[in-house]
Design a protein around this motif. Structure first.
Motif, PDB file in Angstrom:
ATOM      1  N   LEU A 176       0.816  -1.212   0.000  1.00 29.32           N
ATOM      2  CA  LEU A 176       0.000   0.000   0.000  1.00 29.32           C
ATOM      3  C   LEU A 176       0.853   1.266   0.000  1.00 29.32           C
ATOM      4  N   ILE A 177       1.965   1.260   0.734  1.00 29.91           N
ATOM      5  CA  ILE A 177       2.808   2.464   0.708  1.00 29.91           C
ATOM      6  C   ILE A 177       3.487   2.599  -0.648  1.00 29.91           C
ATOM      7  N   LYS A 178       3.757   1.484  -1.316  1.00 29.55           N
ATOM      8  CA  LYS A 178       4.301   1.563  -2.669  1.00 29.55           C
ATOM      9  C   LYS A 178       3.237   2.067  -3.646  1.00 29.55           C
ATOM     10  N   ALA A 179       1.985   1.666  -3.434  1.00 32.13           N
ATOM     11  CA  ALA A 179       0.905   2.202  -4.261  1.00 32.13           C
ATOM     12  C   ALA A 179       0.812   3.712  -4.073  1.00 32.13           C
ATOM     13  N   TYR A 180       0.940   4.148  -2.824  1.00 34.24           N
ATOM     14  CA  TYR A 180       0.930   5.591  -2.553  1.00 34.24           C
ATOM     15  C   TYR A 180       2.063   6.286  -3.305  1.00 34.24           C
ATOM     16  N   ARG A 181       3.252   5.658  -3.316  1.00 34.84           N
ATOM     17  CA  ARG A 181       4.397   6.277  -3.978  1.00 34.84           C
ATOM     18  C   ARG A 181       4.092   6.617  -5.434  1.00 34.84           C
ATOM     19  N   PHE A 182       3.374   5.720  -6.133  1.00 30.45           N
ATOM     20  CA  PHE A 182       3.066   5.976  -7.537  1.00 30.45           C
ATOM     21  C   PHE A 182       1.834   6.861  -7.694  1.00 30.45           C
ATOM     22  N   GLU A 183       0.847   6.684  -6.827  1.00 32.53           N
ATOM     23  CA  GLU A 183      -0.348   7.516  -6.906  1.00 32.53           C
ATOM     24  C   GLU A 183      -0.022   8.986  -6.627  1.00 32.53           C
ATOM     25  N   ALA A 184       0.993   9.234  -5.800  1.00 31.28           N
ATOM     26  CA  ALA A 184       1.373  10.607  -5.464  1.00 31.28           C
ATOM     27  C   ALA A 184       2.294  11.234  -6.500  1.00 31.28           C
ATOM     28  N   ASP A 185       2.761  10.451  -7.446  1.00 29.12           N
ATOM     29  CA  ASP A 185       3.698  10.944  -8.458  1.00 29.12           C
ATOM     30  C   ASP A 185       2.910  11.607  -9.590  1.00 29.12           C
ATOM     31  N   PRO A 186       3.118  12.896  -9.841  1.00 30.15           N
ATOM     32  CA  PRO A 186       2.332  13.585 -10.879  1.00 30.15           C
ATOM     33  C   PRO A 186       2.590  13.062 -12.287  1.00 30.15           C
ATOM     34  N   ARG A 187       3.638  12.294 -12.473  1.00 31.14           N
ATOM     35  CA  ARG A 187       3.914  11.720 -13.791  1.00 31.14           C
ATOM     36  C   ARG A 187       3.086  10.473 -14.060  1.00 31.14           C
ATOM     37  N   ASP A 188       2.445   9.939 -13.019  1.00 28.84           N
ATOM     38  CA  ASP A 188       1.744   8.661 -13.134  1.00 28.84           C
ATOM     39  C   ASP A 188       0.273   8.868 -13.487  1.00 28.84           C
ATOM     40  N   ALA A 189      -0.245   7.983 -14.335  1.00 26.56           N
ATOM     41  CA  ALA A 189      -1.656   8.035 -14.725  1.00 26.56           C
ATOM     42  C   ALA A 189      -2.299   6.657 -14.588  1.00 26.56           C
ATOM     43  N   GLY A 190      -1.837   5.890 -13.591  1.00 32.91           N
ATOM     44  CA  GLY A 190      -2.307   4.512 -13.459  1.00 32.91           C
ATOM     45  C   GLY A 190      -3.367   4.288 -12.403  1.00 32.91           C
ATOM     46  N   THR A 191      -4.035   5.362 -11.956  1.00 34.65           N
ATOM     47  CA  THR A 191      -5.020   5.219 -10.881  1.00 34.65           C
ATOM     48  C   THR A 191      -6.118   4.224 -11.238  1.00 34.65           C
ATOM     49  N   ALA A 192      -6.649   4.308 -12.436  1.00 31.44           N
ATOM     50  CA  ALA A 192      -7.748   3.421 -12.827  1.00 31.44           C
ATOM     51  C   ALA A 192      -7.323   1.958 -12.782  1.00 31.44           C
ATOM     52  N   GLU A 193      -6.078   1.687 -13.158  1.00 29.57           N
ATOM     53  CA  GLU A 193      -5.590   0.306 -13.155  1.00 29.57           C
ATOM     54  C   GLU A 193      -5.366  -0.211 -11.734  1.00 29.57           C
ATOM     55  N   ARG A 194      -4.981   0.668 -10.813  1.00 28.27           N
ATOM     56  CA  ARG A 194      -4.700   0.232  -9.443  1.00 28.27           C
ATOM     57  C   ARG A 194      -5.941   0.192  -8.557  1.00 28.27           C
ATOM     58  N   THR A 195      -6.975   0.933  -8.929  1.00 29.48           N
ATOM     59  CA  THR A 195      -8.151   1.054  -8.072  1.00 29.48           C
ATOM     60  C   THR A 195      -8.769  -0.284  -7.671  1.00 29.48           C
ATOM     61  N   PRO A 196      -8.920  -1.268  -8.567  1.00 32.68           N
ATOM     62  CA  PRO A 196      -9.529  -2.533  -8.137  1.00 32.68           C
ATOM     63  C   PRO A 196      -8.783  -3.212  -6.990  1.00 32.68           C
ATOM     64  N   THR A 197      -7.455  -3.053  -6.946  1.00 32.68           N
ATOM     65  CA  THR A 197      -6.683  -3.650  -5.857  1.00 32.68           C
ATOM     66  C   THR A 197      -6.793  -2.836  -4.582  1.00 32.68           C
ATOM     67  N   LEU A 198      -6.838  -1.524  -4.711  1.00 28.49           N
ATOM     68  CA  LEU A 198      -6.837  -0.652  -3.536  1.00 28.49           C
ATOM     69  C   LEU A 198      -8.224  -0.468  -2.938  1.00 28.49           C
ATOM     70  N   ASP A 199      -9.235  -0.294  -3.786  1.00 30.48           N
ATOM     71  CA  ASP A 199     -10.594  -0.013  -3.313  1.00 30.48           C
ATOM     72  C   ASP A 199     -11.397  -1.303  -3.203  1.00 30.48           C
ATOM     73  N   ASN A 200     -11.034  -2.127  -2.235  1.00 34.04           N
ATOM     74  CA  ASN A 200     -11.788  -3.347  -1.958  1.00 34.04           C
ATOM     75  C   ASN A 200     -11.578  -3.715  -0.496  1.00 34.04           C
ATOM     76  N   PRO A 201     -12.356  -4.644   0.043  1.00 38.06           N
ATOM     77  CA  PRO A 201     -12.265  -4.938   1.481  1.00 38.06           C
ATOM     78  C   PRO A 201     -10.887  -5.386   1.953  1.00 38.06           C
ATOM     79  N   GLU A 202     -10.044  -5.902   1.047  1.00 36.67           N
ATOM     80  CA  GLU A 202      -8.710  -6.342   1.442  1.00 36.67           C
ATOM     81  C   GLU A 202      -7.638  -5.323   1.063  1.00 36.67           C
ATOM     82  N   GLY A 203      -8.075  -4.154   0.574  1.00 32.84           N
ATOM     83  CA  GLY A 203      -7.141  -3.105   0.191  1.00 32.84           C
ATOM     84  C   GLY A 203      -6.976  -2.082   1.299  1.00 32.84           C
TER      85      GLY A 203
END
Length: 241
Positions: A176-203
């Protein structure tokens, strides 16, 4: 030099049905770290003792283990800090299956890390190459992103997390902290791809902000804080599972 006792949780799958404790007495010198004692035991008393180690400098993250009930790096833990009236007790990292002695199976940890797609995904519609774009970050955001990048994959936070122990399906603090590292990077546009892993009961929503991961991290990464930033970001986007 003074003798120190180590009590090591041993397990050899070729001959042991269950783990057992074995005690070693080893000489200790001023400034010794726990890893030095383990290497002394393996070189002088029992060559079959299994543990991971590499750089001996707190950079590779390979010698994580439980020392007196708390996950630590053996190469960064001073003997004087943990030696007391009784032996120094050494166990394999919690929340990961033991392969032999202090060596654990890291597969679940790495699978969860891969699940958050830990690489930069630039906007495919942006014509300017990502390496040539001028982007800015607020100082606080840059500080957090920089700290999240300091992770050495030691699995200490994973072993310290009681939620992983209760629910092995939980993505875990390191991923999760690694996900934050990329989500916080303004060069990254992968939020939609990561959301299924992050926005779920085990995320991210499974984190209970216990702060064990932050306290245990040998690099001082504010892991819990980063996870909470992810949660707030998802709430703003209307994602609450």
């Amino acid at each position: 030099m003074d003798p120190v006792q180590l009590e090591v949780r041993r397990f050899n799958p070729e001959r042991d049905k269950d783990p057992h404790w074995e005690r070693f007495t080893v000489e200790s010198y001023p400034g010794d770290v726990v890893l030095a004692l383990l290497m002394r035991v393996r070189e002088e008393q029992d060559g079959s003792l299994a543990f991971r180690a590499s750089c001996r400098s707190g950079i590779c993250g390979s010698d994580g283990m439980v020392i007196n009930g708390w996950p630590r790096l053996a190469c960064k833990t001073q003997v004087a800090e943990v030696a007391g009236d009784g032996p120094i007790r050494l166990e394999p990292l919690y929340n990961l299956a033991c392969i032999k002695d202090l060596v654990v199976d890291q597969t679940p940890f790495w699978d969860k890390f891969q699940s958050i797609l830990p690489w930069l995904m630039p906007d495919p519609h942006e014509e300017e190459p990502v390496e040539e774009r001028r982007m800015t970050l607020e100082p606080e955001a840059f500080d957090m992103l920089s700290k999240a990048s300091d992770c050495i994959f030691c699995q200490i936070c994973y072993a310290a997390c009681p939620i992983v122990g209760l629910d092995p399906a939980f993505t875990g603090p390191q991923a999760l902290i690694k996900a934050y590292r990329f989500e916080a990077d303004p060069r990254d546009a992968g939020t939609a791809e990561r959301t299924p892993t992050l926005d779920n009961p085990e995320g991210v929503w499974r984190c209970r902000t216990i702060f064990n991961c932050t306290e245990a991290c040998p690099k001082g990464i504010p892991i819990t804080r980063g996870i909470q930033v992810l949660k707030r970001s998802m709430v703003r986007e209307g994602l609450t599972h």
